[in-house]
Scaffold this motif. Structure first.
Motif, mmCIF file in Angstrom:
data_model
loop_
_atom_site.group_PDB
_atom_site.id
_atom_site.type_symbol
_atom_site.label_atom_id
_atom_site.label_comp_id
_atom_site.label_asym_id
_atom_site.label_seq_id
_atom_site.Cartn_x
_atom_site.Cartn_y
_atom_site.Cartn_z
ATOM 1 N N GLU A 1 103.407 100.920 43.014
ATOM 2 C CA GLU A 1 104.169 100.411 44.153
ATOM 3 C C GLU A 1 105.291 101.392 44.509
ATOM 4 O O GLU A 1 105.971 101.913 43.621
ATOM 5 C CB GLU A 1 104.820 99.059 43.806
ATOM 6 C CG GLU A 1 103.864 97.894 43.691
ATOM 7 C CD GLU A 1 103.124 97.845 42.354
ATOM 8 O OE1 GLU A 1 103.311 98.766 41.518
ATOM 9 O OE2 GLU A 1 102.355 96.894 42.160
ATOM 10 N N HIS A 2 105.516 101.602 45.834
ATOM 11 C CA HIS A 2 106.584 102.511 46.236
ATOM 12 C C HIS A 2 107.951 101.978 45.824
ATOM 13 O O HIS A 2 108.939 102.720 45.727
ATOM 14 C CB HIS A 2 106.535 102.787 47.744
ATOM 15 C CG HIS A 2 106.960 104.174 48.082
ATOM 16 N ND1 HIS A 2 108.164 104.691 47.652
ATOM 17 C CD2 HIS A 2 106.346 105.172 48.756
ATOM 18 C CE1 HIS A 2 108.265 105.939 48.074
ATOM 19 N NE2 HIS A 2 107.179 106.254 48.742
ATOM 20 N N SER A 3 108.031 100.684 45.537
ATOM 21 C CA SER A 3 109.306 100.103 45.105
ATOM 22 C C SER A 3 109.722 100.582 43.711
ATOM 23 O O SER A 3 110.774 100.171 43.216
ATOM 24 C CB SER A 3 109.228 98.577 45.153
ATOM 25 O OG SER A 3 108.078 98.117 44.490
ATOM 26 N N ILE A 4 108.954 101.499 43.115
ATOM 27 C CA ILE A 4 109.403 102.154 41.872
ATOM 28 C C ILE A 4 110.732 102.880 42.127
ATOM 29 O O ILE A 4 111.504 103.112 41.203
ATOM 30 C CB ILE A 4 108.304 103.121 41.331
ATOM 31 C CG1 ILE A 4 108.678 103.644 39.937
ATOM 32 C CG2 ILE A 4 108.059 104.289 42.298
ATOM 33 C CD1 ILE A 4 107.553 104.386 39.228
ATOM 34 N N LEU A 5 111.013 103.223 43.410
ATOM 35 C CA LEU A 5 112.255 103.924 43.753
ATOM 36 C C LEU A 5 113.366 102.963 44.189
ATOM 37 O O LEU A 5 114.486 103.392 44.492
ATOM 38 C CB LEU A 5 112.016 104.921 44.901
ATOM 39 C CG LEU A 5 110.984 106.022 44.667
ATOM 40 C CD1 LEU A 5 110.992 106.979 45.862
ATOM 41 C CD2 LEU A 5 111.291 106.805 43.403
ATOM 42 N N ARG A 6 113.077 101.693 44.242
ATOM 43 C CA ARG A 6 113.991 100.691 44.795
ATOM 44 C C ARG A 6 115.276 100.625 43.966
ATOM 45 O O ARG A 6 115.241 100.347 42.773
ATOM 46 C CB ARG A 6 113.276 99.349 44.752
ATOM 47 C CG ARG A 6 113.614 98.334 45.815
ATOM 48 C CD ARG A 6 114.829 97.639 45.658
ATOM 49 N NE ARG A 6 114.919 96.496 46.563
ATOM 50 C CZ ARG A 6 116.076 96.090 47.003
ATOM 51 N NH1 ARG A 6 117.172 96.761 46.695
ATOM 52 N NH2 ARG A 6 116.148 95.027 47.755
ATOM 53 N N HIS A 7 116.393 100.917 44.643
ATOM 54 C CA HIS A 7 117.695 100.887 43.969
ATOM 55 C C HIS A 7 118.380 99.547 44.235
ATOM 56 O O HIS A 7 118.350 99.067 45.375
ATOM 57 C CB HIS A 7 118.570 102.037 44.492
ATOM 58 C CG HIS A 7 119.725 102.340 43.601
ATOM 59 N ND1 HIS A 7 120.805 101.490 43.493
ATOM 60 C CD2 HIS A 7 119.952 103.367 42.744
ATOM 61 C CE1 HIS A 7 121.663 102.012 42.609
ATOM 62 N NE2 HIS A 7 121.169 103.138 42.148
ATOM 63 N N PRO A 8 118.990 98.928 43.231
ATOM 64 C CA PRO A 8 119.612 97.615 43.449
ATOM 65 C C PRO A 8 120.766 97.639 44.448
ATOM 66 O O PRO A 8 121.124 96.579 44.982
ATOM 67 C CB PRO A 8 120.094 97.191 42.058
ATOM 68 C CG PRO A 8 120.074 98.424 41.229
ATOM 69 C CD PRO A 8 119.067 99.340 41.812
ATOM 70 N N ASP A 9 121.356 98.811 44.735
ATOM 71 C CA ASP A 9 122.413 98.862 45.748
ATOM 72 C C ASP A 9 121.873 98.727 47.173
ATOM 73 O O ASP A 9 122.635 98.500 48.115
ATOM 74 C CB ASP A 9 123.204 100.183 45.648
ATOM 75 C CG ASP A 9 124.273 100.109 44.551
ATOM 76 O OD1 ASP A 9 124.630 98.984 44.152
ATOM 77 O OD2 ASP A 9 124.734 101.176 44.113
ATOM 78 N N MET A 10 120.580 98.916 47.365
ATOM 79 C CA MET A 10 120.009 98.807 48.722
ATOM 80 C C MET A 10 119.861 97.335 49.106
ATOM 81 O O MET A 10 119.351 96.538 48.326
ATOM 82 C CB MET A 10 118.630 99.476 48.791
ATOM 83 C CG MET A 10 118.634 100.980 48.855
ATOM 84 S SD MET A 10 119.422 101.638 50.348
ATOM 85 C CE MET A 10 118.255 101.162 51.629
ATOM 86 N N PRO A 11 120.286 96.972 50.339
ATOM 87 C CA PRO A 11 120.056 95.598 50.794
ATOM 88 C C PRO A 11 118.576 95.374 51.092
ATOM 89 O O PRO A 11 117.919 96.253 51.647
ATOM 90 C CB PRO A 11 120.884 95.516 52.087
ATOM 91 C CG PRO A 11 120.997 96.915 52.566
ATOM 92 C CD PRO A 11 120.944 97.808 51.355
#
Ligand code: FMN
Lengths: 170, 259
Positions: free
Chosen positions: A76-86
């Motif tokens: 999944e591309h959300s492997i890069l998902r940072h918790p600071d991103m809304p």
């Protein structure tokens, strides 16, 4: 396949979050305050299928992600998902590309070692024989002004989502 | 007269080359045209347009049949005009170098200020990539002064004269400047985008010959005089480009062109 982050992969002090990812569920991520500068002159390119699973990426993408190519392809591309991103930023991304439109945005990405990097991303649908077969994202170097403006905006959006911005503010 | 006998003399196809060809390779394209006709058994006329606008107008009027095209124009050729990319050259890259005068106070792109005077040619891909590399300084088409000149030597001249603050060069053209000139200039950053390249595209009237043309290009180094022609063009050879490679490059260019 996406996994929880392990503290052994992370350098320095970190914060722990449990983020909820679409089509995957909860993922434990470990986050530090260290920024990795965008590599000058390069484009960071990746492609996904229609569900957001990474199908291709260039060498700059691999290097900046802090993961191996093997760990990225098929994940999944959300492997890069940072918790600071809304979350609303990614909702607008998916709303736009699924409607056949181009999406632009400033994104704070999470690396495999807990560090982060900022990009200016453009995502477009890949149309073949009139059908959308996937998406391509091309990222380039953002200015510090745009990063500061994005932080201010994302702080507000996070507050509206009932969470907060914990990272550095410059 | 052997080879001429096999040619279809009724149809004359038009071959053209992206107007950003380097001057020392012009004769190479004429030699290529002769070699191509001999080995393909088709009749071509080589038309060298002196500007991208003139070339695009010819494409719009369906005058072009075979084109060595700038990646910027690949989208229009493939998606609007039904061209098909068959090969890309090996040993040449479309990278852009951002350059300032050696004595400029600017040490990195981020030091450039609004209203900077930017010298570049009408090469569309180099201009596009150059402008993208200025974005970290919050510069864009609306807050720089663009100066378009007729070649990379004139970009260098504009910097040396002090009539431009920053210039965009095709990397090959930058590398080809004399040492004396380069010593008075200073590169800030060079792009490293290997996915964007010139391609050879075949037009609708030549579709029946697509495979012949692709095969001929791929075998070029082994065919009589082929290696010499490649050398005259400054290429090491040609590599195959398939439909998806082309579509991917077009998608990539589209993300870069979008504002
Ligand atoms: C082509 C493409 C590229 C993407 N690039 C990123 C990215 O660099 N970082 C990121 O966090 N999400 C990116 N996304 C969005 C993710 O798919 C995902 O929506 C996001 O990480 C949030 O996760 P969630 O949708 O599971 O909540 C991209 C999506 C697509 C289609």
């Amino acid at each position: 396949m996406l996994r929880d982050m392990q503290s052994t992969a992370v350098v320095g002090d970190f914060r722990e979050y449990h983020i909820n990812l679409y089509g995957f569920g909860a993922r434990k991520v470990l986050v530090t305050d260290e920024e990795v500068p965008y590599p000058d002159g390069k484009l960071i390119v990746s492609r996904t299928d229609t569900r957001g699973i990474i199908t291709h990426c260039n060498q700059s993408f691999v290097e900046m992600s802090g993961h191996t190519r093997e760990a990225l392809i098929g994940t999944e591309h959300s492997i890069l998902r940072h918790p600071d991103m809304p979350g609303v930023a990614f909702k607008s991304l998916w709303d736009d590309v699924e409607a056949g439109k181009i999406w632009h945005g400033y994104v704070k990405n999470l690396r495999g070692d807990g560090k982060f990097y900022w990009v200016y991303a453009t995502v477009i649908p890949n149309v073949r024989d009139g059908k959308v077969v996937g998406y391509t994202s091309v990222r380039r170097k953002p200015s510090r002004t745009k990063i500061r403006e994005s932080i201010a905006l994302y702080k507000q959006l996070k507050a509206q989502e009932g969470s907060q911005w914990d990272g550095p503010e410059v | 007269m052997g080879w001429a006998g096999g040619m279809n003399m009724e149809t004359i196809y038009q071959l053209t080359v992206s107007p950003d060809f380097t001057p020392e390779h012009i004769s190479g394209w004429y030699i290529y045209n002769t070699w191509l006709q001999r080995n393909l058994g088709l009749h071509f006329h080589l038309e060298m347009y002196d500007s991208f606008d003139a070339q695009r107008e010819a494409i719009r009027q369906d005058k072009v049949d075979l084109i060595y095209a700038n990646p910027y124009d690949a989208s229009m050729l493939v998606r609007e005009k039904g061209f098909r990319a068959v090969v890309r050259p090996i040993g040449v890259a479309d990278e852009c170098v951002i350059v300032v005068p050696a004595d400029s106070p600017v040490q990195k792109v981020e030091d450039l200020q609004p209203n900077a005077r930017v010298a570049s040619t009408d090469d569309p891909d180099i201009h596009l990539v150059g402008m993208i590399m200025l974005e970290p300084a919050d510069l864009n088409a609306d807050n720089v002064q663009s100066i378009t000149v007729d070649g990379y030597v004139l970009v260098a001249k504009a910097l040396l004269k002090g009539s431009a603050d920053v210039g965009f060069f095709l990397k090959d053209a930058w590398d080809g400047l004399s040492n004396t000139v380069r010593k008075q200039l200073r590169p800030l950053v060079t792009s490293q985008i290997s996915d964007i390249q010139h391609v050879l595209l075949v037009g609708p009237r030549l579709m029946d010959s697509v495979e012949d043309i692709q095969g001929l290009m791929l075998r070029m180094p082994q065919i009589e005089k082929g290696a010499g022609v490649l050398e005259a063009l400054g290429f090491e050879g040609w590599a195959e480009v398939d439909h998806e490679d082309t579509e991917f490059m077009i998608d990539l260019m589209d993300t870069l062109k979008a504002r």
